[in-house]
Design a protein around this motif. Structure first.
Motif, mmCIF file in Angstrom:
data_model
loop_
_atom_site.group_PDB
_atom_site.id
_atom_site.type_symbol
_atom_site.label_atom_id
_atom_site.label_comp_id
_atom_site.label_asym_id
_atom_site.label_seq_id
_atom_site.Cartn_x
_atom_site.Cartn_y
_atom_site.Cartn_z
ATOM 1 N N HIS A 1 45.958 92.043 -60.034
ATOM 2 C CA HIS A 1 47.240 92.215 -59.133
ATOM 3 C C HIS A 1 47.272 91.171 -58.289
ATOM 4 N N LEU A 2 48.443 91.147 -57.672
ATOM 5 C CA LEU A 2 48.944 90.312 -56.687
ATOM 6 C C LEU A 2 48.956 90.992 -55.241
ATOM 7 N N VAL A 3 48.593 90.425 -54.269
ATOM 8 C CA VAL A 3 48.461 90.931 -52.915
ATOM 9 C C VAL A 3 49.298 90.088 -52.088
ATOM 10 N N LEU A 4 50.515 90.826 -51.658
ATOM 11 C CA LEU A 4 51.298 90.020 -50.625
ATOM 12 C C LEU A 4 51.270 90.560 -49.147
ATOM 13 N N PRO A 5 51.764 89.915 -48.361
ATOM 14 C CA PRO A 5 52.044 90.793 -47.013
ATOM 15 C C PRO A 5 52.879 91.707 -47.024
ATOM 16 N N ALA A 6 52.721 92.959 -46.713
ATOM 17 C CA ALA A 6 53.570 94.217 -46.523
ATOM 18 C C ALA A 6 54.796 93.800 -45.936
ATOM 19 N N PRO A 7 54.836 93.224 -44.803
ATOM 20 C CA PRO A 7 56.112 92.948 -43.949
ATOM 21 C C PRO A 7 57.134 92.207 -44.919
ATOM 22 N N SER A 8 56.555 91.125 -45.674
ATOM 23 C CA SER A 8 57.425 90.087 -46.408
ATOM 24 C C SER A 8 58.018 90.904 -47.641
ATOM 25 N N ALA B 1 58.335 83.131 -50.691
ATOM 26 C CA ALA B 1 59.577 83.439 -50.667
ATOM 27 C C ALA B 1 59.954 84.060 -52.182
ATOM 28 N N SER B 2 59.735 82.961 -52.968
ATOM 29 C CA SER B 2 60.135 82.947 -54.215
ATOM 30 C C SER B 2 59.087 84.067 -55.135
ATOM 31 N N LEU B 3 57.965 84.052 -54.519
ATOM 32 C CA LEU B 3 56.841 85.296 -55.337
ATOM 33 C C LEU B 3 57.375 86.516 -54.521
ATOM 34 N N VAL B 4 57.985 86.986 -53.563
ATOM 35 C CA VAL B 4 58.141 88.126 -52.917
ATOM 36 C C VAL B 4 59.613 88.548 -53.872
ATOM 37 N N LEU B 5 60.525 87.528 -53.955
ATOM 38 C CA LEU B 5 61.669 87.651 -54.579
ATOM 39 C C LEU B 5 61.273 88.085 -56.001
ATOM 40 N N PHE B 6 60.367 87.435 -56.698
ATOM 41 C CA PHE B 6 59.985 87.898 -58.237
ATOM 42 C C PHE B 6 59.555 89.336 -58.175
ATOM 43 N N VAL B 7 58.697 89.595 -57.325
ATOM 44 C CA VAL B 7 58.099 91.084 -57.205
ATOM 45 C C VAL B 7 59.543 92.008 -57.089
ATOM 46 N N SER B 8 60.393 91.628 -56.181
ATOM 47 C CA SER B 8 61.402 92.455 -55.748
ATOM 48 C C SER B 8 62.308 92.713 -57.041
ATOM 49 N N ARG B 9 62.450 91.829 -57.688
ATOM 50 C CA ARG B 9 63.397 91.988 -58.895
ATOM 51 C C ARG B 9 62.887 93.241 -59.928
ATOM 52 N N TYR B 10 61.677 93.294 -59.904
ATOM 53 C CA TYR B 10 61.066 94.490 -60.840
ATOM 54 C C TYR B 10 61.329 95.844 -60.406
ATOM 55 N N PHE B 11 61.678 96.046 -59.310
ATOM 56 C CA PHE B 11 61.919 97.490 -58.898
ATOM 57 C C PHE B 11 63.295 97.954 -59.309
ATOM 58 N N LYS B 12 63.590 99.168 -59.746
ATOM 59 C CA LYS B 12 64.505 99.710 -60.592
ATOM 60 C C LYS B 12 65.056 100.683 -59.295
ATOM 61 N N PHE B 13 66.411 100.569 -59.107
ATOM 62 C CA PHE B 13 66.956 101.301 -58.271
ATOM 63 C C PHE B 13 67.927 102.434 -58.838
ATOM 64 N N ALA C 1 54.427 81.239 -57.740
ATOM 65 C CA ALA C 1 53.909 80.864 -56.409
ATOM 66 C C ALA C 1 53.181 79.421 -56.466
ATOM 67 N N GLY C 2 53.246 78.696 -57.428
ATOM 68 C CA GLY C 2 53.060 77.465 -57.693
ATOM 69 C C GLY C 2 51.892 76.926 -58.609
ATOM 70 N N LEU C 3 51.134 78.082 -58.953
ATOM 71 C CA LEU C 3 49.939 77.634 -59.847
ATOM 72 C C LEU C 3 50.282 77.114 -61.027
#
Length: 185
Positions: A16-23, A102-114, A156-158
């Protein structure tokens, strides 16, 4: 530019990835109702029918691996990374700059289906509060939850090759090769 906190977790067969929830909630405001009051959100991705199902049969697991299937994104709100994780969780802290975050949060957000009303479709919820939402992407033996986590880590740059990170141990070794060690718990 300051460093942002990213965490990687290995629990059994999942990573899993763990990100700041507000982001994440800022980019996907529909998640505020579920995770707006949390400091962190643990995120995973997997097969629609198997991942997070109360009853995971061998047939479901084989079907997920051998046939292309739809997927879900799994999220769990976390306040304290030391106390709120499963006992078997191996936790890594990875400092990345704000641009990579910001790139990682965008990566994750693109997987949500609306849906047509721009809402998320919740598939299931576990007793621990973990929420599963319909996702974009096809789950296959060549595109597993661990590959997904690896793509996120690469975003995320790894330095790693997601195609060769099929098993959780492979992802964890890649994180270690990037110079990160597990945190004491």
């Amino acid at each position: 530019m300051s460093d942002s906190p990213l965490h990687f977790i290995r629990t059994g067969i999942h990573t899993h990835l763990v990100l700041p929830a507000p982001s994440l909630c800022a980019l996907v405001p529909q998640l505020n109702a579920y995770f707006g009051n949390y400091k962190w959100v643990r995120i995973g991705w997997g097969d629609y029918h198997y991942y997070g199902n109360e009853r995971q049969t061998r047939l479901m697991g084989l079907r997920a691996l051998l046939l292309p299937t739809s997927s879900v994104v799994a999220l769990l709100g976390i306040d304290d990374l030391q106390k709120d994780l499963a006992a078997n969780a191996v936790l890594y802290s990875i400092a990345i700059n704000d641009t990579f975050m910001a790139s990682l949060v965008l990566f994750v957000s693109r997987y949500f289906k609306f849906d047509s009303s721009n809402q998320l479709t919740r598939v299931r919820e576990r007793a621990n509060g973990e929420q599963f939402f319909e996702s974009r992407g096809v789950y296959t033996i060549a595109n597993t939850c661990n590959n997904w986590t690896s793509y996120g880590l690469r975003t995320a740059g790894l330095k790693l090759n997601p195609l060769f990170n099929i098993f959780p141990g492979q992802v964890e070794r890649s994180v270690r090769k990037n110079g990160y060690l597990p945190l004491e718990r």
